[in-house]
Design a protein around this motif. Structure first.
Motif, short mmCIF file in Angstrom:
data_model
loop_
_atom_site.label_atom_id
_atom_site.label_comp_id
_atom_site.label_asym_id
_atom_site.label_seq_id
_atom_site.Cartn_x
_atom_site.Cartn_y
_atom_site.Cartn_z
N THR A 151 -2.27 3.97 -9.51
CA THR A 151 -1.70 5.21 -8.99
C THR A 151 -2.83 6.12 -8.50
OG1 THR A 151 -1.74 6.28 -11.17
CG2 THR A 151 0.30 5.16 -10.54
N GLY B 5 1.91 4.67 0.14
CA GLY B 5 0.89 5.68 0.34
C GLY B 5 1.27 6.68 1.41
N ASN C 63 -1.99 10.15 -3.75
CA ASN C 63 -1.22 9.93 -2.52
C ASN C 63 -0.51 8.58 -2.48
OD1 ASN C 63 -3.51 8.39 -2.34
ND2 ASN C 63 -3.79 8.73 -0.15
N GLY C 64 -0.36 7.91 -3.63
CA GLY C 64 0.35 6.63 -3.59
C GLY C 64 0.25 5.84 -4.88
N LYS D 206 3.17 -1.57 -2.13
CA LYS D 206 2.18 -0.50 -2.07
C LYS D 206 2.74 0.66 -1.25
CE LYS D 206 -1.74 -3.66 -2.48
NZ LYS D 206 -3.06 -4.07 -1.94
N VAL E 42 5.71 8.68 4.00
CA VAL E 42 4.92 7.62 3.37
C VAL E 42 5.15 6.29 4.07
CG1 VAL E 42 4.98 8.74 1.11
CG2 VAL E 42 6.73 7.06 1.69
N THR F 177 0.86 1.40 -6.55
CA THR F 177 1.12 -0.03 -6.35
C THR F 177 1.90 -0.56 -7.53
OG1 THR F 177 -0.94 -0.35 -5.11
CG2 THR F 177 0.07 -2.31 -6.05
#
Length: 199
Positions: A24, A149, A27-28, A147, A125, A30
Motif C-alpha cells: 500500500t 494507483g 496513492n495506491g 494493482k 485511478v 496491490t
C-alpha cells in the motif's frame, strides 16, 4: 443498477485488512491471490474468458452475472449489459458498463485487463488486473494480481481490504468450478449382514 456500489460499500465496513494486500502507498495498493486449480490450463482458460460462469453477480450493476461478457483479445471488453425482462419474458438492453478492457491476452497463459472496478470507477485511478495460468502437472496455478494507483478520495486503509476480498472471492469461485465431486458415502454393514457372513 447501483447494486455493485452498495455491495462494495457494505464490504468496506465488514472486512478488516488481510495479508493478501501485499503493498500500500498513499496513492495506491496491490492485492495478490493464487490458487491451484484442478484443471488444465486450456480448461481453465475457457472458463476464465466466460465471466458469467464465475464472477459473482452481486458485484455487478445489474445484479445478474448472466449479463457479463468478455472478448479475450487486445482492446476487448469485460463488460456488462444492463438488461431488463418484461412481462412477456422479452429481454432488452437499457445500457451497458465497461468494467475492464483487455490490454494483453495469450491463450491458456495470461490475461491482463485495465479498469477501475466497482466504486473505484468513479475515482481518478487506474486498475490493472493480471491473471496468470501456470501448468502444474494436471492442475493449474492461477494468480490474480490487481494493482490500483492514482488519485482517490476513498481511504486506502478501507478500500484496499475490500477490493482484496472481492478479487479473492472471484478466484475462489473460478477454482470451485473445477473442484472434484465428493466421493459417495459408503453405508456401514449392519449387524444382520455380519451375522450372515459368520454363518
Amino acid at each position: 443498477m447501483f447494486r455493485f456500489i452498495i455491495t462494495m460499500a457494505a464490504i468496506l465496513g465488514a472486512y478488516p485488512a488481510q495479508a493478501e494486500v501485499s503493498n500500500t502507498a498513499d496513492n495506491g495498493f496491490t492485492v495478490k491471490h493464487i490458487e491451484l486449480v484442478n484443471g488444465s490450463s486450456e480448461e481453465v482458460w475457457k472458463t476464465l474468458i466466460a465471466p458469467a460462469r464465475w464472477w459473482n453477480g452481486d458485484h455487478s450493476f445489474s445484479g445478474n452475472a448472466d449479463n457479463f461478457y468478455l472478448v479475450p483479445q487486445a482492446g476487448g471488453c469485460f463488460c456488462e449489459l444492463l438488461r431488463t425482462t418484461d412481462e412477456e419474458n422479452i429481454k432488452s438492453a437499457q445500457g451497458s458498463v465497461q468494467h475492464m478492457r483487455v490490454i494483453f491476452a495469450e491463450n491458456n497463459k495470461a490475461l491482463r485487463l485495465s479498469g477501475a472496478l466497482g466504486p473505484l470507477q468513479g475515482e481518478a485511478v487506474i486498475g490493472t488486473l493480471t491473471i496468470g495460468l501456470q501448468p502444474d502437472g494436471d492442475k493449474t496455478a492461477v494468480s490474480f494480481v490487481y494493482k490500483v494507483g492514482g488519485y482517490m478520495e476513498l481511504p486506502i486503509e478501507q478500500i484496499a481490504p475490500a477490493v482484496d476480498n472481492v478479487i479473492g472471492e472471484q478466484l475462489t469461485r473460478l477454482s470451485a468450478l473445477f473442484a472434484p465431486p465428493p466421493e459417495p458415502e459408503t453405508e456401514p454393514e449392519s449387524d444382520d449382514d455380519q451375522s450372515d457372513d459368520a454363518e
